[in-house]
Design an enzyme around this catalytic site. Structure first.
Site, short mmCIF file in Angstrom:
data_model
loop_
_atom_site.label_atom_id
_atom_site.label_comp_id
_atom_site.label_asym_id
_atom_site.label_seq_id
_atom_site.Cartn_x
_atom_site.Cartn_y
_atom_site.Cartn_z
N CYS A 18 7.38 14.71 -25.89
CA CYS A 18 6.46 14.06 -26.82
C CYS A 18 6.72 14.56 -28.24
O CYS A 18 7.58 15.42 -28.47
CB CYS A 18 5.01 14.34 -26.43
SG CYS A 18 4.60 16.11 -26.50
N CYS A 21 6.57 18.24 -28.92
CA CYS A 21 7.80 18.96 -28.53
C CYS A 21 8.78 18.96 -29.71
O CYS A 21 9.41 19.98 -30.01
CB CYS A 21 8.46 18.30 -27.33
SG CYS A 21 7.49 18.32 -25.82
N CYS A 85 49.41 41.56 -28.46
CA CYS A 85 48.72 42.85 -28.44
C CYS A 85 47.23 42.64 -28.58
O CYS A 85 46.75 41.52 -28.77
CB CYS A 85 49.24 43.77 -29.54
SG CYS A 85 48.86 43.19 -31.20
N CYS A 88 45.84 40.75 -31.52
CA CYS A 88 45.95 39.29 -31.40
C CYS A 88 44.69 38.73 -30.75
O CYS A 88 44.17 37.68 -31.16
CB CYS A 88 47.16 38.90 -30.55
SG CYS A 88 48.75 39.44 -31.20
N ASP A 509 19.54 43.22 3.85
CA ASP A 509 18.59 42.40 4.59
C ASP A 509 18.95 42.54 6.06
O ASP A 509 20.13 42.68 6.40
CB ASP A 509 18.71 40.95 4.13
CG ASP A 509 17.87 40.01 4.96
OD1 ASP A 509 16.67 40.26 5.07
OD2 ASP A 509 18.43 39.05 5.51
N ASP A 708 21.99 37.25 2.97
CA ASP A 708 22.74 36.08 3.45
C ASP A 708 22.81 34.97 2.41
O ASP A 708 23.44 33.95 2.65
CB ASP A 708 22.17 35.56 4.77
CG ASP A 708 20.74 35.07 4.63
OD1 ASP A 708 20.26 34.89 3.50
OD2 ASP A 708 20.08 34.88 5.67
N ASP A 712 17.58 34.87 0.30
CA ASP A 712 17.60 36.16 -0.38
C ASP A 712 17.95 36.03 -1.86
O ASP A 712 18.24 37.04 -2.52
CB ASP A 712 18.63 37.09 0.29
CG ASP A 712 18.21 37.49 1.69
OD1 ASP A 712 16.99 37.61 1.91
OD2 ASP A 712 19.08 37.66 2.55
#
Length: 827
Positions: A18, A21, A85, A88, A509, A708, A712
């Protein structure tokens, strides 16, 4: 009156709904430093921003985010040419960061790539390549990794090595007579008289001039092409040091040969051999360096070459061989014994054993039957089968792995910040030291002072080596992350490589990580007045609506007994507690002891059974039917076969092991005793894992969490390092820093050990690179002359400089020999 040049940015912004915003975004942008004006268009979802020389796109994007909106970004990969190097790297990074719309840029000397974060629509590839060209280098879009791009890159690397080898051979042929004669004049009795009697000193000097000039401006012209423009820009690099040193020696010698009267009496010496040997030795160093750098990326090349070139696809009732890029999802592909599987998919018919060592590092082939997942790049061993293609091209596991490894190899670790600060001023300081050295020797040195001043200033310029500092970190990262991928460990974020070596606690876990994640019903005891099969059927019916592994175990046990399992009439889940509903007109509740207590059930009738089950490491659950406690149910999740060895190995590394689980404390502690786990966080609800991680971090302890990757994600993100256990084909786990392919916890041990080995290797490289320059630059300046009468020849300085970079690369390549902590041990 001066005028300020303004830069205009067009920034796409998401989240605006809107006019208010728009106002908030405009206000936030205008508050950012250097913003002259900001106009936001709601319909187009774009912000038009004018910046002066103080303003930065990064500050604007941060302002937009702080207001609660999201500027759209993207990341570009560029292939950079011409870097030699660490200085650079700094120049290219500064040039890219100064380009319009660039938020950040990171350049890696070892991979010769730049990762550039830009605002969508505010920066294009042409602007970035032009910015790099303006700094004196070349840039092009980095091709996505495939077998062809790998071949092209390898061909380009081979061409570079060949070109350097040819330059070394030509320079060596021209330098050898110079070197041999000059050394003979100094160390072989009678050589001086022989030269004067045959060729004469002046003709020999002219021959020396011709040979040295050819070396400097023939094979050595590559140094001038880069070093001179950088001197003109007042941004000197390694090439500039070589140009200054070699040219100073050559120019002085040229004057001494052709117009010696221009020099003070007694100083008309020549150093043509020094100039030629300097260039030749540094070319030799560059050649060795290019060969070693080519080996650092071997892991990526090996991964890319694992991709099959063709696939045998069923089309219109017959099998035809198609190029891999013509395979589409849904195609049915036939695989014969010994063939490489072309893409990812699921087996439709047939059976075989597949070598998945490229994924997991585990050499034992895995059995594949109907419905099993297969991964492109793995090798079919004995049988034949047909499978349906599901992921092709960039979506395959192999492509994801290559992208992850490349991203990790291109990362800058926090330790690199020190190197960047030093190298930003290293070359100018070396030039200043050389100038001071020249002045001090000219003013206070013995006669001929001009000769001493020139030789020592040239030695300072030549011995300095920012290359070694620039290569110290990225080469170790490249080799370390590549070796990790071969062992089934993917570092999604390069920073994890540094963070992991400092962890003190590894938290796991339990379900699906320490255990197989496939619980089995082991015990069922019913209260008076209830029938065992009847209770099991009611509980199983309720659990048909649940996706929890324990629910599947109960349902599987009911099916195994041949029980009729009706559809539940109602169902509601209470995560972390259990479930309740109605089945066949009866109220059924099933869950942990905390659920039963919440519902007001007295558990004392099953106290003895629950205690026994908990001591056996089984998870006691309870069932209630029609408001009465009906049964205690024991479900056990078998420990993975590799878990005990992994935990023992973590202890051997000197780390503590913790377990986080939703099981009741008695069960959790029984499992912990069996496995030798140090700390237990039990009865943790799914949303409590982050709090458990925070508790483990008390006292500033660094914690790695292994989970897993499915439920998690918050805990993986909250830990100092998150390690996700992939399921063999699941490598795109966004919340993790490290992915352990194949679900083997021994990968966590290898990840920690490899992190330590890589960081140790980096520290060795940095000590060598910094120590080399700190010690030898003063020696080259003549610091030891007053004490011992020692001076460092520019030729020896050139040799030392050439060896310094090669030493760093060679040390990094030792990581290729890193062995798994479980080499030769298979589950």
């Amino acid at each position: 009156m001066t005028t300020t040049t303004l830069r205009t940015l067009e920034i796409p912004v998401l989240g605006m709904t809107c006019a208010s915003c728009v106002g908030r975004v405009e206000k936030a942008i205008r508050a950012a430093p250097g913003v002259k004006s900001a106009t936001v268009n709601l319909a187009a979802e774009r912000a038009r921003v004018e910046l002066d020389e103080v303003g930065s796109p990064a500050a604007v994007t941060q302002a937009i985010r702080s207001a609660g909106y999201e500027p759209i970004e993207r990341t570009l990969e560029l292939k950079i040419g011409g870097m030699t190097c660490a200085s650079c790297v700094g120049r290219v990074e500064r040039a890219l960061k100064a380009a319009p719309g660039v938020l950040d840029a990171s350049v890696n000397l070892a991979t010769e790539r730049a990762t550039v974060r830009v605002l969508e629509g505010a920066a294009d590839l042409r602007a970035l390549t032009d910015a790099v060209a303006g700094a004196g280098y070349t840039a092009e879009a980095a091709a996505p990794p495939d077998a062809t791009s790998g071949d092209r890159e390898q061909a380009a690397r081979a061409a570079e090595i060949h070109s350097l080898g040819r330059a070394v051979a030509i320079a060596g042929a021209a330098t050898l007579p110079l070197f041999v004669v000059e050394m003979a004049l100094h160390f072989v009795p009678g050589a001086h008289d022989w030269l004067m009697g045959t060729l004469g000193m002046t003709p020999w000097r002219i021959v020396s001039f011709v040979l040295a000039t050819f070396v400097l401006f023939g094979p050595g012209l590559r140094f001038y092409r880069k070093g001179v423009p950088n001197l003109v820009r007042l941004t000197p690099d390694m090439n500039s040091l070589v140009v200054l040193g070699a040219t100073a020696a050559w120019a002085f010698s040229t004057v001494a040969t052709f117009v010696p009267r221009w020099l003070p009496a007694g100083t008309a010496n020549v150093y043509f051999e020094a100039a030629a040997v300097i260039v030749t030795l540094i070319l030799v160093g560059r050649w060795f360096e290019a060969r070693a750098k080519g080996q650092t990326s071997q892991a990526i090349r090996r991964l890319v070459t694992l991709q099959a070139k063709t696939a045998r696809v069923e089309r219109d009732g017959s099998e035809i061989e198609l190029p891999i890029d013509q395979v589409t999802p849904g195609d049915v592909i036939a695989v014969r014994p010994g063939e490489r599987i072309p893409v990812d998919g699921s087996v439709l018919s047939g059976a075989s054993f597949v070598d998945e060592s490229m994924l997991t590092g585990e050499p034992v082939p895995v059995e594949k039957g109907e419905g099993a997942k297969v991964v492109g790049g793995t090798i079919n061993t004995t049988g034949a089968f047909r499978f349906r293609a599901e992921k092709v091209g960039a979506e395959t596991v192999l492509a994801q792995i290559v992208r992850m490894v490349e991203a990790a190899q291109g990362a800058k670790l926090p330790i690199q910040a020190l190197v960047d600060r030093v190298t930003s001023w290293f070359v100018p300081v070396v030039i200043a030291i050389a100038a001071v050295t020249f002045g001090v020797w000219l003013a206070f040195g013995p006669q001929p002072a001009l000769g001493f001043a020139l030789v020592n200033a040239v030695a300072v310029l030549i011995i300095a080596c920012p290359c070694a500092m620039g290569l110290a970190t990225p080469t170790s990262i490249m080799v370390g992350t590549g070796r990790a991928a071969e062992l089934g460990v993917l570092f999604r974020k390069g920073e994890a490589l540094q963070a992991l070596q400092g962890v003190e606690v590894v938290a796991f876990d339990k379900t699906g990580t320490l255990t197989a994640g496939r619980p089995e019903l082991t015990d069922l005891a019913v209260a008076d007045g209830f029938i065992e099969d009847e209770v099991l059927a009611l509980v199983a019916a309720l659990e048909t609506r649940s996706e929890h592994p324990i629910a599947r175990a109960i349902l599987k046990a009911a099916e195994a007994r041949g029980l009729a399992v009706p559809e539940p009439e109602t169902f509601s889940s209470r995560p972390g507690y259990g479930a309740e509903g109605r089945v066949a007109g009866r109220a059924v509740e099933v869950g942990a002891d905390r659920l039963m207590r919440d519902l007001g059930h007295d558990l004392s009738a099953f106290a003895d059974q629950a205690e026994r089950l908990g001591e056996e490491g089984k998870s006691p659950l309870y069932a209630a039917v029609d408001g009465r406690l009906a049964a205690v149910i024991a479900v056990a999740d078998p420990i993975k076969p590799t878990t005990p060895a992994a935990i023992a190995a973590i202890h051997a590394l000197g780390l503590k092991v913790a377990m986080i689980t939703g099981d009741n404390r008695r069960t959790a502690e029984a499992v912990a005793r069996r496995l030798g786990i140090d700390e237990v966080r039990a009865e943790v609800l799914p949303d409590g894992k982050v709090a458990a991680i925070r508790a483990l971090q008390d006292g500033d302890r660094r914690v790695a969490f292994v989970g897993d990757g499915v439920n998690d994600a918050p805990a993986l993100a909250a830990a100092d390092v998150g390690l996700a256990v992939g399921g063999g084909t699941d490598v795109a786990i966004e919340s993790a820093d490290v992915v352990l392919i194949g679900g083997d916890l021994r990968g966590a041990v290898n990840a920690i050990a490899l992190s330590r080995a890589t960081m140790r290797n980096i520290r060795q490289n940095l000590v060598w690179a910094f120590g080399y320059n700190v010690v030898l630059i003063p020696v080259a300046a003549g610091l030891l002359f007053p004490l011992f009468g020692w001076l460092l020849s520019p030729m020896l300085a050139a040799g030392a400089m050439a060896l310094s970079s090669v030493s760093v690369l060679t040390n990094a390549l030792r990581l290729r020999g890193f062995s798994s902590r479980f080499e030769g041990v298979h589950s």
